[in-house]
Write a protein that holds these residues in place. Structure first.
Motif, PDB file in Angstrom:
ATOM      1  N   ASP A   1     -27.982 -27.055 -63.939  1.00  0.00           N
ATOM      2  CA  ASP A   1     -27.194 -26.504 -65.035  1.00  0.00           C
ATOM      3  C   ASP A   1     -28.078 -26.502 -66.275  1.00  0.00           C
ATOM      4  N   PHE A   2     -28.702 -25.353 -66.579  1.00  0.00           N
ATOM      5  CA  PHE A   2     -29.621 -25.290 -67.712  1.00  0.00           C
ATOM      6  C   PHE A   2     -28.900 -25.436 -69.052  1.00  0.00           C
ATOM      7  N   GLY A   3     -27.650 -25.049 -69.106  1.00  0.00           N
ATOM      8  CA  GLY A   3     -26.885 -25.290 -70.329  1.00  0.00           C
ATOM      9  C   GLY A   3     -26.763 -26.777 -70.613  1.00  0.00           C
ATOM     10  N   ALA A   4     -26.507 -27.565 -69.564  1.00  0.00           N
ATOM     11  CA  ALA A   4     -26.426 -29.017 -69.728  1.00  0.00           C
ATOM     12  C   ALA A   4     -27.786 -29.593 -70.111  1.00  0.00           C
ATOM     13  N   VAL A   5     -28.864 -29.036 -69.558  1.00  0.00           N
ATOM     14  CA  VAL A   5     -30.202 -29.476 -69.938  1.00  0.00           C
ATOM     15  C   VAL A   5     -30.432 -29.234 -71.430  1.00  0.00           C
ATOM     16  N   ALA A   6     -30.052 -28.044 -71.912  1.00  0.00           N
ATOM     17  CA  ALA A   6     -30.236 -27.723 -73.325  1.00  0.00           C
ATOM     18  C   ALA A   6     -29.425 -28.673 -74.206  1.00  0.00           C
ATOM     19  N   ARG A   7     -28.212 -28.964 -73.811  1.00  0.00           N
ATOM     20  CA  ARG A   7     -27.389 -29.889 -74.615  1.00  0.00           C
ATOM     21  C   ARG A   7     -28.003 -31.283 -74.655  1.00  0.00           C
ATOM     22  N   GLN A   8     -28.573 -31.721 -73.537  1.00  0.00           N
ATOM     23  CA  GLN A   8     -29.219 -33.027 -73.513  1.00  0.00           C
ATOM     24  C   GLN A   8     -30.471 -33.037 -74.390  1.00  0.00           C
ATOM     25  N   LEU A   9     -31.251 -31.961 -74.345  1.00  0.00           N
ATOM     26  CA  LEU A   9     -32.417 -31.868 -75.221  1.00  0.00           C
ATOM     27  C   LEU A   9     -31.998 -31.914 -76.686  1.00  0.00           C
ATOM     28  N   ALA A  10     -30.880 -31.272 -77.014  1.00  0.00           N
ATOM     29  CA  ALA A  10     -30.375 -31.319 -78.388  1.00  0.00           C
ATOM     30  C   ALA A  10     -30.042 -32.753 -78.781  1.00  0.00           C
TER      31      ALA A  10
ATOM     32  N   MET B   1     -38.480 -30.785 -64.408  1.00  0.00           N
ATOM     33  CA  MET B   1     -37.062 -30.483 -64.589  1.00  0.00           C
ATOM     34  C   MET B   1     -36.200 -31.285 -63.628  1.00  0.00           C
ATOM     35  N   VAL B   2     -36.635 -31.402 -62.382  1.00  0.00           N
ATOM     36  CA  VAL B   2     -35.885 -32.212 -61.415  1.00  0.00           C
ATOM     37  C   VAL B   2     -35.812 -33.660 -61.887  1.00  0.00           C
ATOM     38  N   LYS B   3     -36.938 -34.188 -62.348  1.00  0.00           N
ATOM     39  CA  LYS B   3     -36.968 -35.566 -62.839  1.00  0.00           C
ATOM     40  C   LYS B   3     -36.075 -35.741 -64.064  1.00  0.00           C
ATOM     41  N   PHE B   4     -36.121 -34.773 -64.981  1.00  0.00           N
ATOM     42  CA  PHE B   4     -35.298 -34.837 -66.194  1.00  0.00           C
ATOM     43  C   PHE B   4     -33.816 -34.854 -65.837  1.00  0.00           C
ATOM     44  N   CYS B   5     -33.424 -33.963 -64.916  1.00  0.00           N
ATOM     45  CA  CYS B   5     -32.019 -33.912 -64.511  1.00  0.00           C
ATOM     46  C   CYS B   5     -31.588 -35.231 -63.871  1.00  0.00           C
ATOM     47  N   ALA B   6     -32.453 -35.800 -63.041  1.00  0.00           N
ATOM     48  CA  ALA B   6     -32.108 -37.064 -62.396  1.00  0.00           C
ATOM     49  C   ALA B   6     -31.967 -38.180 -63.425  1.00  0.00           C
ATOM     50  N   GLU B   7     -32.872 -38.220 -64.393  1.00  0.00           N
ATOM     51  CA  GLU B   7     -32.844 -39.291 -65.393  1.00  0.00           C
ATOM     52  C   GLU B   7     -31.614 -39.220 -66.285  1.00  0.00           C
TER      53      GLU B   7
ATOM     54  N   THR C   1     -30.372 -18.846 -71.959  1.00  0.00           N
ATOM     55  CA  THR C   1     -30.312 -20.153 -71.300  1.00  0.00           C
ATOM     56  C   THR C   1     -29.016 -20.349 -70.539  1.00  0.00           C
ATOM     57  N   GLY C   2     -27.914 -19.923 -71.143  1.00  0.00           N
ATOM     58  CA  GLY C   2     -26.608 -20.168 -70.543  1.00  0.00           C
ATOM     59  C   GLY C   2     -26.104 -19.042 -69.673  1.00  0.00           C
ATOM     60  N   ARG C   3     -26.934 -18.016 -69.455  1.00  0.00           N
ATOM     61  CA  ARG C   3     -26.474 -16.844 -68.707  1.00  0.00           C
ATOM     62  C   ARG C   3     -27.493 -16.447 -67.639  1.00  0.00           C
ATOM     63  N   ASN C   4     -27.991 -17.426 -66.909  1.00  0.00           N
ATOM     64  CA  ASN C   4     -28.911 -17.112 -65.812  1.00  0.00           C
ATOM     65  C   ASN C   4     -28.391 -17.726 -64.527  1.00  0.00           C
TER      66      ASN C   4
ATOM     67  N   ASP D   1     -28.625 -37.632 -65.448  1.00  0.00           N
ATOM     68  CA  ASP D   1     -27.395 -37.376 -64.686  1.00  0.00           C
ATOM     69  C   ASP D   1     -26.878 -35.950 -64.872  1.00  0.00           C
ATOM     70  N   ILE D   2     -27.792 -35.000 -64.899  1.00  0.00           N
ATOM     71  CA  ILE D   2     -27.428 -33.590 -64.993  1.00  0.00           C
ATOM     72  C   ILE D   2     -27.345 -33.030 -63.581  1.00  0.00           C
ATOM     73  N   PRO D   3     -26.265 -32.336 -63.234  1.00  0.00           N
ATOM     74  CA  PRO D   3     -26.124 -31.813 -61.867  1.00  0.00           C
ATOM     75  C   PRO D   3     -27.314 -30.945 -61.466  1.00  0.00           C
ATOM     76  N   HIS D   4     -27.881 -31.258 -60.301  1.00  0.00           N
ATOM     77  CA  HIS D   4     -29.012 -30.489 -59.799  1.00  0.00           C
ATOM     78  C   HIS D   4     -29.150 -30.767 -58.313  1.00  0.00           C
ATOM     79  N   GLU D   5     -29.919 -29.905 -57.662  1.00  0.00           N
ATOM     80  CA  GLU D   5     -30.186 -30.083 -56.233  1.00  0.00           C
ATOM     81  C   GLU D   5     -31.454 -29.320 -55.875  1.00  0.00           C
ATOM     82  N   VAL D   6     -32.338 -29.974 -55.118  1.00  0.00           N
ATOM     83  CA  VAL D   6     -33.523 -29.295 -54.590  1.00  0.00           C
ATOM     84  C   VAL D   6     -33.140 -28.756 -53.216  1.00  0.00           C
ATOM     85  N   THR D   7     -32.942 -27.456 -53.148  1.00  0.00           N
ATOM     86  CA  THR D   7     -32.394 -26.820 -51.945  1.00  0.00           C
ATOM     87  C   THR D   7     -33.460 -26.139 -51.100  1.00  0.00           C
ATOM     88  N   GLY D   8     -34.607 -25.787 -51.704  1.00  0.00           N
ATOM     89  CA  GLY D   8     -35.515 -24.858 -51.058  1.00  0.00           C
ATOM     90  C   GLY D   8     -34.933 -23.454 -51.098  1.00  0.00           C
TER      91      GLY D   8
END
Length: 406
Positions: free
Chosen positions: A150-159, A77-83, A47-50, A85-92
């Motif tokens: 930041d999937f590490g931040a996502v995992a911490r929020q899920l925790a 995932m985009v919605k979760f990050c927005a809700e 999770t933290g190394r991709n 405040d986890i850094p994310h961006e839809v770049t294409g």
């Protein structure tokens, strides 16, 4: 010796294990969940190394679990990050063909993207330059729904969400033994603690087949670890890449090839390659665990992979040992990249499930036995799709318990 009674034990605090714990606690409030993690914190391995990419699902065959999970999971995932405040961006992103032999595969991906209902656009060389002025190719696809986070931040929020709902996470608890009786599973850790539960979920990633065997369930596969090595573009050269640029993948091998990823930190990450790791957590050539290495070498599937893919593997090995060779692969997409532009970055290890006949398992693989649900292969896009995967695993274990979604 302390005993902790709960309804469900989850082994592994990566993003899939934590999503499962969160899904259980919210689907069946009051279900007592304990997550066991051998590391001192969450998301310390895959999770933290991709590369942090939110995948669109364009690569995956219609009807596969990969396709289903990715198509649903990317939007979630985009919605979760927005809700949260986890850094994310839809770049294409661009998928770029640099050789005529790749054009049929590129056209197949265009068709697959349309079958999935993804916003895909075909590009010629001039249009590629509109998105990525320094990238060169014969043709490309632009996929609008790909992003980074930041999937590490996502995992911490899920925790945090799981704990707020009543789950407990025990770090520094490595599972060393599993016992079973009808209606009960008991787990002993290296510290001597015993946890008793009505059901167990194995989300141990790189160790999942070992955990299955501890539970007395032959997994029918083995984790063969592949290390993915990354470089970062020198900061003064990061402007060469605006977003995400991928090569056309080789369908004979379930890796996406060396790609260019501008992360949420603004740095441009390059990689990964795919070389055999000498330990399940072998993040460098110097990390060798003889017992694990012997186990891999004794597995017939590993030798069958080597015979089947030795040419591909030789190229990956060459890129691992030579920065110039790695840079040559990068220059297929980014001609202005110089050897000295590539700065070493931390590596990751992929938990690749392999069958005894040498087949690389290319989709998610679950197995169930009385009282236990095993996640035996969670390849990319597992991080992207972690929310629907967590619900899938939660539904399976609640079924084991006889509980229902509420």
């Amino acid at each position: 010796m302390a005993a902790y009674d709960c309804d469900v034990l989850v082994i592994g605090a990566g993003i899939v294990g934590l999503s499962t714990a969160d899904a259980i606690t919210h689907a069946a409030p009051g279900t007592r969940v304990v997550v066991l993690e051998k590391e001192p914190g969450p998301a310390r391995h895959q999770t933290g190394r991709n590369s942090g990419v939110i995948h669109s699902g364009i690569y995956y065959p219609p009807g596969s679990l990969k396709a289903r999970f990715a198509l649903q999971g990317s939007a979630e995932m985009v919605k979760f990050c927005a809700e949260h405040d986890i850094p994310h961006e839809v770049t294409g992103k661009l998928i770029v063909a640099t050789d005529r032999a790749e054009l049929p595969r590129l056209h197949s991906l265009i068709q697959r993207g349309r079958e999935h209902g993804l916003p895909v656009r075909e590009l010629g060389p001039a249009q590629i330059a509109e998105y990525e002025p320094e990238v060169r190719g014969l043709a490309a696809i632009h996929v609008g729904t790909t992003g980074v986070c930041d999937f590490g931040a996502v995992a911490r929020q899920l925790a945090r969400l799981a704990m707020d709902a009543g789950a407990r996470i025990a770090y520094g608890e490595e599972v060393t033994a599993i016992g079973r009786r009808p209606g009960r599973v008991a787990v002993r850790t290296a510290a001597g603690t015993v946890y008793r539960a009505r059901a167990l979920v194995n989300c141990a990633g790189l160790q999942c087949d070992r955990i299955a065997r501890l539970a007395g369930d032959p997994p029918g596969m083995r984790i063969v670890p592949f290390r993915g090595e990354y470089f970062t573009l020198a900061p003064e050269r990061a402007s060469l890449v605006r977003g995400l640029v991928y090569p056309v993948p080789d369908p004979a091998f379930p890796f996406l090839g060396v790609h260019l990823t501008r992360g949420i930190d603004g740095a441009v990450h390059i990689g990964p390659n795919a070389v055999p790791a000498l330990a399940r957590e072998g993040y460098g050539w110097r990390t060798i665990r003889p017992t694990e290495l012997v186990g891999t070498l004794a597995f017939p599937g590993a030798w069958r992979i080597a015979r089947r893919h030795w040419r591909y593997g030789a190229g990956e090995l060459r890129r691992s040992l030579s920065r110039r060779a790695f840079a040559d692969a990068v220059r297929r997409l980014l001609p202005s990249a110089r050897d000295e532009d590539l700065l070493p970055s931390p590596s990751g290890v992929r938990a690749q499930a392999v069958l005894p006949d040498g087949t690389l398992v290319d989709d998610f693989l679950f197995a169930e036995s009385p009282g236990i649900v095993h996640v035996l292969n969670a390849p990319s896009p597992a991080a992207t799709a972690s929310l629907p995967i967590g619900r899938e695993v939660a539904a399976r274990v609640l079924g084991v318990l006889g509980a229902s979604w509420r």
